[in-house]
Design a protein around this motif. Structure first.
Motif, PDB file in Angstrom:
ATOM      1  N   GLU A 142       0.840  -1.198   0.000  1.00 15.97           N
ATOM      2  CA  GLU A 142       0.000   0.000   0.000  1.00 15.97           C
ATOM      3  C   GLU A 142       0.872   1.243   0.000  1.00 15.97           C
ATOM      4  N   PHE A 143       0.454   2.243  -0.769  1.00 19.41           N
ATOM      5  CA  PHE A 143       1.189   3.503  -0.881  1.00 19.41           C
ATOM      6  C   PHE A 143       0.303   4.664  -0.437  1.00 19.41           C
ATOM      7  N   ARG A 144       0.943   5.678   0.138  1.00 14.55           N
ATOM      8  CA  ARG A 144       0.312   6.957   0.427  1.00 14.55           C
ATOM      9  C   ARG A 144       1.228   8.062  -0.058  1.00 14.55           C
ATOM     10  N   ALA A 145       0.730   8.892  -0.979  1.00 17.99           N
ATOM     11  CA  ALA A 145       1.510   9.980  -1.575  1.00 17.99           C
ATOM     12  C   ALA A 145       2.842   9.467  -2.117  1.00 17.99           C
ATOM     13  N   GLY A 146       2.811   8.287  -2.718  1.00 12.62           N
ATOM     14  CA  GLY A 146       3.987   7.736  -3.372  1.00 12.62           C
ATOM     15  C   GLY A 146       4.920   6.936  -2.501  1.00 12.62           C
ATOM     16  N   ASP A 147       4.684   6.921  -1.187  1.00 15.73           N
ATOM     17  CA  ASP A 147       5.532   6.164  -0.269  1.00 15.73           C
ATOM     18  C   ASP A 147       4.834   4.881   0.168  1.00 15.73           C
ATOM     19  N   PRO A 148       5.546   3.764   0.247  1.00 19.29           N
ATOM     20  CA  PRO A 148       4.937   2.549   0.782  1.00 19.29           C
ATOM     21  C   PRO A 148       4.662   2.711   2.267  1.00 19.29           C
TER      22      PRO A 148
END
Length: 397
Positions: free
Chosen positions: A220-226
């Motif tokens: 899962e990613f948020r704003a491009g970060d895992p």
């Protein structure tokens, strides 16, 4: 006059000789500094050897969390990849090592920093550009560029003369390890026709010996970060460690590359980047459904420049800061989950989903729909072909 030196110290033959040489040549205290960025070392032995070799003090800094959070993740938000293949494992570590070295120099009242990079490689540039960007008042000593100990035999002779333990094992390859990768250079790899020996690899199982059953993982990613693996939210360091184990067990992330060094020569290197390879593929897969086409095109056009800046040592440059802000702005909508299939050296995205998905089933379906008039394509095509038609009419006059 040099008052105190902070040396980037690994405890190997080269930097052990450099430590003694600096103390003898400059007659001042030398602080041996080691950065823990995920390489497996016996740090107690490194400390003991540094003190026994003549260090006034040994400083070992645990930089693993900072390495992942502030260097690996930003570069992977940008899809940084040098010359189409290299995921920049060594390049990303050097500015962090230099940054901590400059901090220690300030804290210890040192006026000089030193490193063990040779005059042929990229690392001398990466270290020194970082030193100069962060504290231009520091003096820099690069022993390999000024001493006459220009061969292994001379280094060994100097070490034996000064009572420095010489490794008994015949280390065939020059290698660099951290949380992101292990690299190998030298020996038979200097001939680009030679296939790497299987015994060389330290991290990953060979694809031939990887499990016969595929593994699946969801990131899962948020704003491009895992931010999570298989639904479990984890800190950045734990994410890298888990992906490394998973990738290595499935033979993922080996790379054999002839690259262009910044100093001008071509160099053959072999790399193991298991977790980074998985992360790179997963991130690109999620972007395919969350990034606008034109935003992706502009961002992708900047990736080679971004990657060259990292590779060449310009992490702390103003142009790098500008590019990082641009890359990060493009990541605002890169939220979602990617499912990957890992099998015998292959990593393939087999599923992706996001609340920000731009994939519109109603428009793309091959079945009947009520939202897209296929007749509109006629005008679209003719207008896009107008300049081509005019050129053809001109040629046919």
């Amino acid at each position: 006059m040099t008052k105190k030196i902070v040396l980037a110290y690994s405890g190997g033959l080269d930097t052990s000789v450099i430590l003694k040489w600096l103390a003898n040549e400059y007659g001042c205290p030398v602080i041996a500094y080691s950065a823990d960025i995920g390489q497996e070392e016996d740090w107690d032995k490194v400390r003991e050897k540094g003190l026994a070799t003549g260090a006034a003090k040994v400083v070992i800094s645990d930089l693993k969390k900072e390495f992942v959070r502030d260097f690996i993740f930003p570069a992977y938000r940008a899809n940084a990849i040098y010359e189409g293949s290299y995921l920049l494992g060594t390049s990303l570590a050097r500015p962090l090592i230099a940054k901590e070295q400059v901090r220690i120099a300030l804290a210890e009242g040192a006026d000089t920093v030193s490193h063990g990079a040779t005059g042929k490689g990229n690392d001398q540039v990466r270290f020194e550009l970082s030193y100069l960007a962060l504290n231009p008042n520091l003096q820099i000593i690069a022993p390999w560029r000024i001493w006459d100990l220009n061969s292994r035999s001379r280094l060994v002779a100097y070490a034996e003369k000064h009572g420095i333990p010489v490794p008994t094992a015949n280390k065939k390859y020059s290698s660099d390890a951290n949380l992101l990768h292990i690299s190998y250079e030298g020996d038979l790899l200097e001939d680009p026709w030679n296939e790497p020996e299987e015994s060389m690899f330290q991290w990953s199982v060979s694809p031939e010996k990887a499990p016969d059953k595929p593994s699946y993982v969801e990131i899962e990613f948020r704003a491009g970060d895992p931010c999570a693996i298989d639904g479990e939210h984890l800190e950045p360091l734990a994410i890298m460690q888990r992906l490394n184990r998973l990738g290595a067990a499935n033979g993922i992330g080996r790379l054999d590359l002839v690259e262009n060094r910044y100093v001008g020569m071509k160099s053959r290197g072999v790399y193991e980047t298991p977790g980074g390879t998985i992360l790179h593929i997963a991130h690109r897969a999620l972007e395919t459904i969350t990034l606008d086409r034109e935003v992706m095109a502009i961002r992708d056009s900047l990736v080679p420049t971004y990657s060259r800046l990292v590779y060449n040592g310009f992490w702390f440059s103003p142009e790098m800061q500008l590019l990082q802000r641009t890359m990060d702005d493009a990541q605002a909508q890169v939220n979602g989950v990617v499912r990957l299939k890992l099998y015998k050296g292959n990593c393939v995205a087999v599923g992706r989903k996001s609340d920000n998905s731009l994939y519109a089933h109603d428009f793309v379906t091959f079945e009947a729909d009520h939202v897209y008039d296929q007749g509109d394509a006629t005008g679209f095509i003719r207008l896009n072909a107008l300049r081509l038609r005019i050129q053809a009419l001109q040629r046919n006059k």
